[in-house]
Structures are given as C-alpha cells and as structure tokens.
Design a protein around this motif. Structure first.
Motif, PDB file in Angstrom:
ATOM      1  N   SER A   1       0.943  -1.184  -0.262  1.00 50.26           N
ATOM      2  CA  SER A   1       0.198   0.033   0.053  1.00 50.26           C
ATOM      3  C   SER A   1       1.046   1.237  -0.124  1.00 50.26           C
ATOM      4  O   SER A   1       1.996   1.434   0.857  1.00 50.26           O
ATOM      5  CB  SER A   1      -0.985   0.301   1.443  1.00 50.26           C
ATOM      6  N   GLY A   2       0.696   2.436  -0.489  1.00 47.00           N
ATOM      7  CA  GLY A   2       1.853   3.721  -1.012  1.00 47.00           C
ATOM      8  C   GLY A   2       2.234   3.553  -1.940  1.00 47.00           C
ATOM      9  O   GLY A   2       3.587   4.510  -2.068  1.00 47.00           O
TER      10      GLY A   2
ATOM     11  N   GLY B   1       2.461   3.162  -5.254  1.00 49.60           N
ATOM     12  CA  GLY B   1       2.114   4.184  -6.009  1.00 49.60           C
ATOM     13  C   GLY B   1       0.905   4.112  -7.617  1.00 49.60           C
ATOM     14  O   GLY B   1       1.348   3.666  -8.047  1.00 49.60           O
ATOM     15  N   LYS B   2       0.045   2.486  -6.908  1.00 44.46           N
ATOM     16  CA  LYS B   2       0.246   1.907  -8.288  1.00 44.46           C
ATOM     17  C   LYS B   2      -1.333   2.519  -8.434  1.00 44.46           C
ATOM     18  O   LYS B   2      -1.278   2.359  -9.873  1.00 44.46           O
ATOM     19  CB  LYS B   2       0.205   0.306  -7.588  1.00 44.46           C
ATOM     20  N   SER B   3      -1.921   3.166  -7.614  1.00 45.18           N
ATOM     21  CA  SER B   3      -3.172   3.770  -8.267  1.00 45.18           C
ATOM     22  C   SER B   3      -2.650   4.762  -9.063  1.00 45.18           C
ATOM     23  O   SER B   3      -3.637   5.492  -9.890  1.00 45.18           O
ATOM     24  CB  SER B   3      -3.638   4.368  -7.000  1.00 45.18           C
ATOM     25  N   THR B   4      -2.432   5.761  -8.364  1.00 43.01           N
ATOM     26  CA  THR B   4      -1.454   6.911  -8.843  1.00 43.01           C
ATOM     27  C   THR B   4      -0.833   6.875 -10.265  1.00 43.01           C
ATOM     28  O   THR B   4      -1.218   7.677 -11.354  1.00 43.01           O
ATOM     29  CB  THR B   4      -0.461   7.623  -8.243  1.00 43.01           C
TER      30      THR B   4
ATOM     31  N   GLU C   1      -6.587  -3.091  -8.384  1.00 45.76           N
ATOM     32  CA  GLU C   1      -7.548  -4.544  -7.298  1.00 45.76           C
ATOM     33  C   GLU C   1      -8.380  -4.567  -7.728  1.00 45.76           C
ATOM     34  O   GLU C   1      -9.287  -4.467  -6.824  1.00 45.76           O
ATOM     35  CB  GLU C   1      -7.129  -3.071  -6.592  1.00 45.76           C
TER      36      GLU C   1
ATOM     37  N   HIS D   1      -2.135  -5.883  -4.130  1.00 48.44           N
ATOM     38  CA  HIS D   1      -1.195  -5.886  -3.109  1.00 48.44           C
ATOM     39  C   HIS D   1      -0.311  -7.239  -3.728  1.00 48.44           C
ATOM     40  O   HIS D   1       1.037  -6.769  -2.869  1.00 48.44           O
ATOM     41  CB  HIS D   1      -1.931  -6.119  -2.367  1.00 48.44           C
TER      42      HIS D   1
HETATM   43  N1  ATP Z   1      -4.016  12.781  -3.805  1.00 43.73           N
HETATM   44  C1  ATP Z   1      -3.121  12.685  -3.309  1.00 43.73           C
HETATM   45  N2  ATP Z   1      -2.638  13.647  -2.835  1.00 43.73           N
HETATM   46  C2  ATP Z   1      -1.809  13.437  -2.391  1.00 43.73           C
HETATM   47  N3  ATP Z   1      -1.173  12.032  -1.888  1.00 43.73           N
HETATM   48  C3  ATP Z   1      -1.598  11.219  -2.402  1.00 43.73           C
HETATM   49  C4  ATP Z   1      -2.875  11.274  -3.342  1.00 43.73           C
HETATM   50  N4  ATP Z   1      -2.912  10.325  -3.883  1.00 43.73           N
HETATM   51  C5  ATP Z   1      -1.927   9.275  -3.767  1.00 43.73           C
HETATM   52  N5  ATP Z   1      -1.444  10.049  -2.629  1.00 43.73           N
HETATM   53  C6  ATP Z   1       0.338   9.604  -1.955  1.00 43.73           C
HETATM   54  O1  ATP Z   1       0.590   9.009  -2.908  1.00 43.73           O
HETATM   55  C7  ATP Z   1       1.210   7.304  -1.799  1.00 43.73           C
HETATM   56  C8  ATP Z   1       0.974   6.509  -3.373  1.00 43.73           C
HETATM   57  O2  ATP Z   1      -0.686   6.633  -3.360  1.00 43.73           O
HETATM   58  P1  ATP Z   1      -1.476   5.479  -4.384  1.00 43.73           P
HETATM   59  O3  ATP Z   1      -3.169   5.382  -4.183  1.00 43.73           O
HETATM   60  O4  ATP Z   1      -0.841   5.371  -5.680  1.00 43.73           O
HETATM   61  O5  ATP Z   1      -0.507   3.708  -3.535  1.00 43.73           O
HETATM   62  P2  ATP Z   1      -1.451   2.802  -4.254  1.00 43.73           P
HETATM   63  O6  ATP Z   1       0.068   1.187  -4.421  1.00 43.73           O
HETATM   64  O7  ATP Z   1      -2.369   2.575  -5.098  1.00 43.73           O
HETATM   65  O8  ATP Z   1      -1.826   1.796  -2.419  1.00 43.73           O
HETATM   66  P3  ATP Z   1      -3.252   0.720  -2.313  1.00 43.73           P
HETATM   67  O9  ATP Z   1      -2.243  -0.393  -2.624  1.00 43.73           O
HETATM   68  O10 ATP Z   1      -3.242   1.259  -1.110  1.00 43.73           O
HETATM   69  O11 ATP Z   1      -3.923   1.416  -2.920  1.00 43.73           O
HETATM   70  C9  ATP Z   1       1.043   7.604  -1.416  1.00 43.73           C
HETATM   71  O12 ATP Z   1       1.836   8.324   0.042  1.00 43.73           O
HETATM   72  C10 ATP Z   1      -0.034   8.282  -1.164  1.00 43.73           C
HETATM   73  O13 ATP Z   1      -0.468   9.060   0.496  1.00 43.73           O
END
Ligand code: ATP
Ligand code: SF4
Ligand code: MG
Length: 333
Positions: free
Chosen positions: A52-53, A55-58, A183, A216
């Motif tokens: 988690s965190g 960066g996958k969704s970003t 996911e 994940h």
């Molecule tokens: N809109 C936003 N503004 C500020 N920080 C953000 C934003 N979206 C995501 N983040 C931060 O960017 C980082 C990557 O987040 P992201 O959601 O892409 O991770 P992830 O791998 O998809 O996590 P998860 O498995 O929990 O979905 C994290 O530290 C998150 O807190």
C-alpha cells in the motif's frame, strides 16, 4: 514482433502539500510515481504489485490521463497522450478504461445495472437509438456472466462479485483496447476472486485487450500476468516475465513480497512472520532513503547500497531490475 500499443516513458507524479501556519508554511513534495517506464502489447497483461502506498493507483491514473504527470510521456498507439487537450483526451478514453477496486462503492446505488452499463454509451454516442443501446447493454451483461433479464435491478440486489461484473461490463461497453484493473478483486471473497480473474482473462483473450492488472500481492497476479512489475515507493524494482519472476526473483523486495503472501491460518501465519524477510515498514514518503530506496529493509544490503542509487537495468534474460547485487544473489524459490 508487433509494436507495443502502450509506451510509458519515465513517468513521474509528485503531490505537493503544505504544513505549518500562514507564517511558517512548508512545502512538502511526495514522489508518488518516480520514473516508471514500460511497454505493453495488445493481448498482453502486465501485473503491477507493491505494498500500500507504492504508487500503483497513481500510476494507473497518470496513464489514463486522470491526473497530469509532472514528467514523462504516455504514448498510446503511437500518439502522445500527455499534453492532449481535455476534449481530445476524453475521446481517447473510449479506448482506455478502468475497473475499480470496490465494486459496490463504485456503482451508483440509484441507478439500475442497465443504466450503469449503458451510461458511457449515452455519453459518447448521445444519438444512438434507445433499442440499440439496450441491445448492446444486454449483450455486455451476457458477456460478463450476468443474466440480461437482471437489467432493471439495482446494485444492492447483486452480490459483490456480480457488482464487479457490472463494473467490468461498463468498462467494456465502448470496446476499449486497454483495460486497467486497479485491485479489481481485493474487496471480494477469496472464493469469488478466481472467478473474476478468470473472467478478465477470458475477456482479454477474446477481445485482444492490453491489460494492466494491479494487486497487493504476487499470488493474485500470477495466473493472469505475462509480465509483472514490482513497485516500491513509486519506482520499479523489477519488471520480469512471469515464469522467471516466480522461479527466481531478481530483487530482494520481490522475494520478500513472495514470502509475505497472506496466510489464512493464524498459526501458520505467525510461523511465516518469524521467517519473514520484509522487516520494518515502508519509510515515510517524505523521507526517502538515500542510495537504494529499499536498503533499510533489505537483508542483502552492503555498504554501497546506502549511497549508490541502482538504475533499472536489463539482465541477460531480458528482465529488468534495480539492484546492485542481482547477478550474485540467488533468490530462487
Ligand atoms: N491525491 C493525492 N494527494 C496527495 N498524496 C496522494 C494522493 N494520492 C495518493 N497520494 C499518496 O501517494 C502515494 C501513492 O499512493 P497510491 O494510492 O498511488 O498507492 P497504491 O500503491 O495504489 O496504494 P494502495 O495499495 O493502498 O491502493 C501514497 O503515499 C499516497 O498517500
Ligand atoms: S541494491 Fe542493495 S539494498 Fe537494494 S535491493 Fe539490492 S542488495 Fe538490497
Ligand atoms: Mg491503490
């Protein structure tokens, strides 16, 4: 070899926030995606895995143009998406679709299954005949394993798995060429997960889709992926063909993720934790380790890892790794 449909080059997304009061405002930058590159062919599936965190969704949202990257390029079938005007990008979205994690939360409870699935058709083809829209909607329901006579039911009348089928039908109704599944099964019961993964795999083969499948843990993407990218703190640690990755991971983080796959039995889980290689938490994204970004958790680190950043480099077998010791470490499973 055919040309890739998707080329992602050095993609980076940084979120800026402010702390402190008016007089002592501090700007903080969070590198959510930090220089990701890969290619994807039609009919191919890239699994994307990380804690988690990571960066996958970003990454997914930046590829689809739902957020603007700070750096890098996204090339879709030879055309650069980054920098397109809003309307041009909107038109491209017909070809690029996403399936979200929580099927129940992502469906509007006031709309029927038919309304939800057909909404993108009305948006992009407002003049389409009602009968044609209904025919296409019922057809999509069949394709995803729903009964067309359920068209007037509301989301709460379906199970979680069926809701995800509605989400998938909606994302496919415009005949996209790329499907990003963020996911798509993690909110579902384990018994249902395999059904949805099989459905996505069947659809992908039938429709020749390029697929990005985010999860994940490595066990979820194993079945469906051709290649897997392992992400950590916004960066790719490893991008490998499925067979080589599951046989001999190149990066200690991949190895650690494999060894920390969730185990339902609490006693076995406790035993596995004692043997866990993934020690400590991911560092704060505002305080990124120097050198190899994984070094504070890596059981194989050497002095060099604390200072030198390992570049993502290609190994002899064609897989990619960002680690100094990939040749000498044997992480065979
Ligand atoms: N809109 C936003 N503004 C500020 N920080 C953000 C934003 N979206 C995501 N983040 C931060 O960017 C980082 C990557 O987040 P992201 O959601 O892409 O991770 P992830 O791998 O998809 O996590 P998860 O498995 O929990 O979905 C994290 O530290 C998150 O807190
Ligand atoms: S570069 Fe060093 S710290 Fe990083 S993964 Fe490789 S061995 Fe571990
Ligand atoms: Mg996510």
């Amino acid at each position: 070899m055919t040309k890739p449909v998707l080329r992602v080059q050095d993609l980076a997304v940084t979120f800026t926030s402010f702390t402190g009061g008016l007089l002592q405002r501090h700007e903080r930058k969070l590198r959510a995606v930090d220089g990701i590159s890969f290619e994807l062919h039609a009919g191919e599936t890239l699994g994307v895995v990380g804690e988690s965190g990571s960066g996958k969704s970003t990454l997914a949202r930046a590829i689809l143009g739902l957020i603007t990257p700070g750096r890098g390029r996204v090339m879709w079938r030879g055309e650069e998406l980054t920098g397109l005007e809003e309307e041009e990008l909107r038109q491209k979205r017909k070809e690029l679709q996403i399936v979200f994690q929580d099927p129940v939360a992502s469906l509007d409870p006031r709309m029927t299954a038919g309304d939800i699935i057909s909404e993108p058709l009305w948006t992009f083809y407002p003049n389409m005949a009602r009968l044609q829209v209904e025919e296409r909607t019922r057809g999509m329901m069949k394709v995803v394993g729903l009964l067309p006579n359920q068209i007037n039911r509301y989301p709460h009348e379906f199970s979680g798995g069926q809701c995800q089928r509605i989400g998938i039908a909606r994302s496919l109704v415009l005949n996209p060429r790329l499907l990003v599944c963020d996911e798509p099964v993690s909110a579902l019961d384990v018994s249902i997960q395999a059904q949805i993964i099989n459905l996505l795999q069947d659809l992908q083969k039938k429709l020749g889709l390029a697929l990005i499948f985010i999860a994940h843990d490595l066990s979820v993407v194993r079945h469906i992926s051709d290649r897997v990218m392992v992400m950590y703190m916004g960066q790719a640690m490893e991008v490998s063909e499925k067979l080589s990755l599951y046989r001999r991971p190149l990066h200690p983080y991949t190895n650690a993720l494999m060894k920390s796959v969730p185990i339902p039995d609490p006693r076995l889980a406790a035993a596995a934790r004692q043997d866990s290689w993934l020690t400590g938490d991911m560092p704060s994204p505002y305080n990124r380790p120097k050198g190899c970004i994984f070094h504070n958790r890596c059981p194989y680190r050497v002095k060099r890892c604390e200072a030198d950043v390992p570049a993502l480099r290609r190994m002899e077998n064609g897989d990619w790794v960002a680690g100094h010791r990939a040749e000498e470490l044997d992480l065979s499973i």
